[in-house]
Design a protein around this motif. Structure first.
Motif, PDB file in Angstrom:
ATOM      1  N   ALA A 189       5.121  13.136  -9.880  1.00  0.00           N
ATOM      2  CA  ALA A 189       3.767  13.332  -9.364  1.00  0.00           C
ATOM      3  C   ALA A 189       3.733  14.289  -8.170  1.00  0.00           C
ATOM      4  N   GLY A 190       4.902  14.775  -7.759  1.00  0.00           N
ATOM      5  CA  GLY A 190       4.950  15.694  -6.630  1.00  0.00           C
ATOM      6  C   GLY A 190       4.638  15.040  -5.296  1.00  0.00           C
ATOM      7  N   ILE A 191       4.941  13.750  -5.194  1.00  0.00           N
ATOM      8  CA  ILE A 191       4.653  12.998  -3.964  1.00  0.00           C
ATOM      9  C   ILE A 191       5.940  12.859  -3.150  1.00  0.00           C
ATOM     10  N   LYS A 192       5.863  13.223  -1.879  1.00  0.00           N
ATOM     11  CA  LYS A 192       7.024  13.154  -1.001  1.00  0.00           C
ATOM     12  C   LYS A 192       7.068  11.802  -0.301  1.00  0.00           C
ATOM     13  N   TYR A 207      -3.207   5.176   0.177  1.00  0.00           N
ATOM     14  CA  TYR A 207      -4.328   5.041  -0.759  1.00  0.00           C
ATOM     15  C   TYR A 207      -4.454   6.283  -1.648  1.00  0.00           C
ATOM     16  N   GLN A 208      -4.398   7.467  -1.039  1.00  0.00           N
ATOM     17  CA  GLN A 208      -4.548   8.703  -1.804  1.00  0.00           C
ATOM     18  C   GLN A 208      -3.390   8.906  -2.767  1.00  0.00           C
ATOM     19  N   ASN A 209      -2.181   8.581  -2.330  1.00  0.00           N
ATOM     20  CA  ASN A 209      -1.024   8.732  -3.218  1.00  0.00           C
ATOM     21  C   ASN A 209      -1.076   7.728  -4.368  1.00  0.00           C
ATOM     22  N   ALA A 210      -1.599   6.544  -4.097  1.00  0.00           N
ATOM     23  CA  ALA A 210      -1.760   5.562  -5.177  1.00  0.00           C
ATOM     24  C   ALA A 210      -2.713   6.112  -6.243  1.00  0.00           C
ATOM     25  N   LYS A 211      -3.778   6.775  -5.803  1.00  0.00           N
ATOM     26  CA  LYS A 211      -4.731   7.346  -6.764  1.00  0.00           C
ATOM     27  C   LYS A 211      -4.074   8.445  -7.607  1.00  0.00           C
ATOM     28  N   LYS A 212      -3.174   9.213  -6.986  1.00  0.00           N
ATOM     29  CA  LYS A 212      -2.473  10.261  -7.737  1.00  0.00           C
ATOM     30  C   LYS A 212      -1.576   9.665  -8.817  1.00  0.00           C
ATOM     31  N   ALA A 273      -8.882  -4.483  -0.450  1.00  0.00           N
ATOM     32  CA  ALA A 273      -9.751  -4.827  -1.584  1.00  0.00           C
ATOM     33  C   ALA A 273     -10.038  -3.623  -2.473  1.00  0.00           C
ATOM     34  N   LYS A 274     -10.091  -2.429  -1.863  1.00  0.00           N
ATOM     35  CA  LYS A 274     -10.346  -1.210  -2.651  1.00  0.00           C
ATOM     36  C   LYS A 274      -9.276  -1.000  -3.717  1.00  0.00           C
ATOM     37  N   PHE A 275      -8.053  -1.403  -3.433  1.00  0.00           N
ATOM     38  CA  PHE A 275      -6.989  -1.243  -4.421  1.00  0.00           C
ATOM     39  C   PHE A 275      -7.269  -2.075  -5.672  1.00  0.00           C
ATOM     40  N   TYR A 276      -7.904  -3.209  -5.474  1.00  0.00           N
ATOM     41  CA  TYR A 276      -8.219  -4.079  -6.606  1.00  0.00           C
ATOM     42  C   TYR A 276      -9.487  -3.626  -7.320  1.00  0.00           C
ATOM     43  N   THR A 277     -10.523  -3.311  -6.557  1.00  0.00           N
ATOM     44  CA  THR A 277     -11.789  -2.916  -7.185  1.00  0.00           C
ATOM     45  C   THR A 277     -11.659  -1.581  -7.916  1.00  0.00           C
ATOM     46  N   GLY A 286       2.036  -9.004 -13.881  1.00  0.00           N
ATOM     47  CA  GLY A 286       3.148  -9.712 -14.499  1.00  0.00           C
ATOM     48  C   GLY A 286       4.261  -9.885 -13.483  1.00  0.00           C
ATOM     49  N   GLU A 287       5.088 -10.877 -13.682  1.00  0.00           N
ATOM     50  CA  GLU A 287       6.152 -11.145 -12.721  1.00  0.00           C
ATOM     51  C   GLU A 287       7.162 -10.012 -12.635  1.00  0.00           C
ATOM     52  N   THR A 288       7.219  -9.176 -13.667  1.00  0.00           N
ATOM     53  CA  THR A 288       8.216  -8.100 -13.681  1.00  0.00           C
ATOM     54  C   THR A 288       7.580  -6.715 -13.735  1.00  0.00           C
ATOM     55  N   ASP A 289       6.342  -6.581 -13.286  1.00  0.00           N
ATOM     56  CA  ASP A 289       5.682  -5.271 -13.347  1.00  0.00           C
ATOM     57  C   ASP A 289       6.464  -4.202 -12.599  1.00  0.00           C
ATOM     58  N   TRP A 290       7.012  -4.546 -11.432  1.00  0.00           N
ATOM     59  CA  TRP A 290       7.802  -3.579 -10.688  1.00  0.00           C
ATOM     60  C   TRP A 290       9.109  -3.295 -11.418  1.00  0.00           C
ATOM     61  N   GLN A 291       9.821  -4.338 -11.809  1.00  0.00           N
ATOM     62  CA  GLN A 291      11.110  -4.148 -12.467  1.00  0.00           C
ATOM     63  C   GLN A 291      10.962  -3.408 -13.798  1.00  0.00           C
ATOM     64  N   ASP A 292       9.816  -3.604 -14.481  1.00  0.00           N
ATOM     65  CA  ASP A 292       9.577  -2.931 -15.757  1.00  0.00           C
ATOM     66  C   ASP A 292       8.990  -1.539 -15.571  1.00  0.00           C
ATOM     67  N   GLN A 293       8.881  -1.084 -14.338  1.00  0.00           N
ATOM     68  CA  GLN A 293       8.408   0.258 -13.977  1.00  0.00           C
ATOM     69  C   GLN A 293       6.960   0.505 -14.405  1.00  0.00           C
ATOM     70  N   LYS A 294       6.172  -0.569 -14.410  1.00  0.00           N
ATOM     71  CA  LYS A 294       4.754  -0.417 -14.709  1.00  0.00           C
ATOM     72  C   LYS A 294       3.976   0.001 -13.466  1.00  0.00           C
ATOM     73  N   SER A 295       4.468  -0.374 -12.295  1.00  0.00           N
ATOM     74  CA  SER A 295       3.852  -0.001 -11.023  1.00  0.00           C
ATOM     75  C   SER A 295       4.874   0.794 -10.215  1.00  0.00           C
ATOM     76  N   PRO A 296       4.599   2.064  -9.919  1.00  0.00           N
ATOM     77  CA  PRO A 296       5.583   2.887  -9.219  1.00  0.00           C
ATOM     78  C   PRO A 296       5.681   2.625  -7.726  1.00  0.00           C
ATOM     79  N   LEU A 297       4.720   1.876  -7.158  1.00  0.00           N
ATOM     80  CA  LEU A 297       4.763   1.511  -5.747  1.00  0.00           C
ATOM     81  C   LEU A 297       4.657  -0.003  -5.624  1.00  0.00           C
ATOM     82  N   ALA A 298       5.349  -0.568  -4.666  1.00  0.00           N
ATOM     83  CA  ALA A 298       5.314  -2.026  -4.481  1.00  0.00           C
ATOM     84  C   ALA A 298       5.527  -2.359  -3.012  1.00  0.00           C
TER      85      ALA A 298
END
Length: 445
Positions: A189-192, A207-212, A273-277, A286-298
């Motif tokens: 994603a070109g994020i440093k 917040y902005q990097n999460a949107k990217k 709350a904005k992250f959720y809405t 899921g309990e393994t969303d991070w480990q399964d690489q579904k969420s790139p930030l944690a």
């Protein structure tokens, strides 16, 4: 110690509100079905009477069970202590699994408190220290500790274990929360990523990097809401309140009005709350969303690293005005029911000496509680774990030291959850203030 049991019983009700939930650094603990420590009987163990002349002083010690490696290590260190103090002091170690059953550690503690049947030494989650002190459960150890004994501990450990100028707890390990990132996902994603506290992301950059990183139906960030609503939210999110120039209770502990519901606290929860809405995160990962690489930030505790198998990095926590991070974990203290305060303190000194701390930290992949041990562990002097050490040395802060902490933590966690589900933040925080300040007023009576 307070006379009579009424005060202790009343406080035990308060403690239950918080102590049955997972606490810092232990949200990943696996409940073991077989113990590396001695299993307790269904009834509270009987306290030994005074030792006869020439007999070793017997010290009864309770600890919570967490995982096989840690439990085994505690037993080994107690056995080593007994061997080194043969004929002088003998420790009987009882390990009790955590959980909400009648035999769970927190419930057993509350039963023993009410019955005046506590052992000499207990381990407790650090932020609850003031509640135990207020009820007359923990005894100060200052008389049996020197400046030399304490100078090597990282400042956050001493801060956590101190209440009203006296030291009640010492911890073998510290803890921490960092911003984990998937190296490949950020590179694509070109994020440093930030590489130090000095160049940590601001909350807006986070917040902005999460949107990217938002792609289709994925949730770019996990806050590990699968841990449930409890101590985790307070531990993880109050640093953002501190970073924004506020706190969740006044410094003197007299009120939460203007703190827990301050504009700065409201801003923090509204931004979370904005992250959720905006579906950048979810309240039901899921309990393994991070480990399964579904969420790139944690945003997660140091313990997350132990189960991460792909190439990852750690960044310091995002901040508002000043970088802040949480600290604190399970610690040892002597109860006021102990008739052998000096010997019990000697046991705690052994369980937190440099050799024990190094082995304990290595056994559970957590930061050590002593500065000298950090220097001995290469892990915390190189990436990615160097960020953990840097935060503990530069930005760590203990959670509020107040007798109402169990109620305060529960109120904040529930407000966090309500905000995540779209409730009006100011309203839920104003309601939280009423609950906590009512408890403050009750304890002043």
């Amino acid at each position: 110690m307070r006379k009579g049991k009424s005060g202790i019983v009343a406080l035990s009700v308060i403690l239950i509100l918080c102590l049955i939930v997972s606490a810092c650094g232990n949200n990943n603990e696996k409940q073991t079905t077989t113990s590396a420590l001695e299993k307790p009987s269904n009834n509270a163990p009987e306290k030994e009477g005074p030792a006869a002349a020439g007999d070793p002083v017997e010290i009864e010690m309770w600890t919570h069970e967490s995982n096989e490696a840690e439990d085994k290590y505690k037993r080994e260190r107690v056995e080593a202590f007994n061997a080194a103090h043969d004929g002088k002091i003998k420790v009987k170690l009882t390990g009790i699994p955590r959980g909400q059953s009648s035999n769970g550690y927190e419930e057993r503690m509350n039963v023993a408190i009410a019955a005046n049947e506590l052992p000499d030494i207990v381990d407790v989650d650090g932020p609850n220290a003031a509640a135990y002190v207020q009820s007359g459960i923990l005894a100060p150890m200052d008389e049996y500790l020197t400046d030399e004994d304490l100078k090597d501990f990282v400042g956050s450990v001493i801060e956590q274990g101190t209440y009203e100028g006296k030291l009640y707890l010492l911890a073998p390990t510290e803890s921490g929360v960092v911003l984990f990132y998937n190296k490949k996902a950020l590179a694509d994603a070109g994020i440093k990523p930030a590489t130090s506290i000095e160049d940590a992301w601001t909350w807006e950059e986070f917040y902005q990097n999460a949107k990217k990183l938002k792609k289709g139906e994925n949730f770019p960030v996990t806050f590990f809401d699968n841990y449930g609503v409890g101590e985790w939210q307070t531990y993880m999110a109050t640093p953002f309140v501190w970073s924004n120039g506020s706190n969740i209770i006044s410094e003197d502990g007299s009120t939460t009005d203007g703190y827990l519901n301050s504009p700065e606290t409201i801003e923090v929860l509204e931004n979370i709350a904005k992250f959720y809405t905006e579906k950048l995160s979810t309240t039901s990962p899921g309990e393994t969303d991070w480990q399964d690489q579904k969420s790139p930030l944690a945003i997660g505790g140091v313990w997350v690293a132990a189960e991460t198998k792909f190439e990852y990095g750690m960044m310091p926590l995002p901040y508002y005005k000043t970088p802040k991070s949480p600290s604190g974990g399970w610690s040892y203290g002597v109860t006021q029911q102990s008739e052998n305060m000096k010997e019990a303190t000697e046991v705690i000194k052994w369980m937190t000496n440099t050799d024990t701390v190094k082995g304990h930290a290595e056994a559970i992949t957590m930061p050590p509680s002593r500065t000298s041990v950090f220097a001995q562990m290469d892990k915390f002097n190189s990436e990615p774990f160097k960020i953990v050490a840097d935060q503990l040395k530069q930005s760590a802060q203990a959670r509020p030291r107040t007798p109402v902490y169990p109620v305060l933590s529960k109120a904040f966690a529930e407000a966090y959850s309500a905000a995540a589900f779209g409730k009006d933040v100011k309203t839920v925080l104003d309601d939280a203030v009423k609950k906590v300040d009512q408890q403050i007023a009750y304890l002043k009576k």
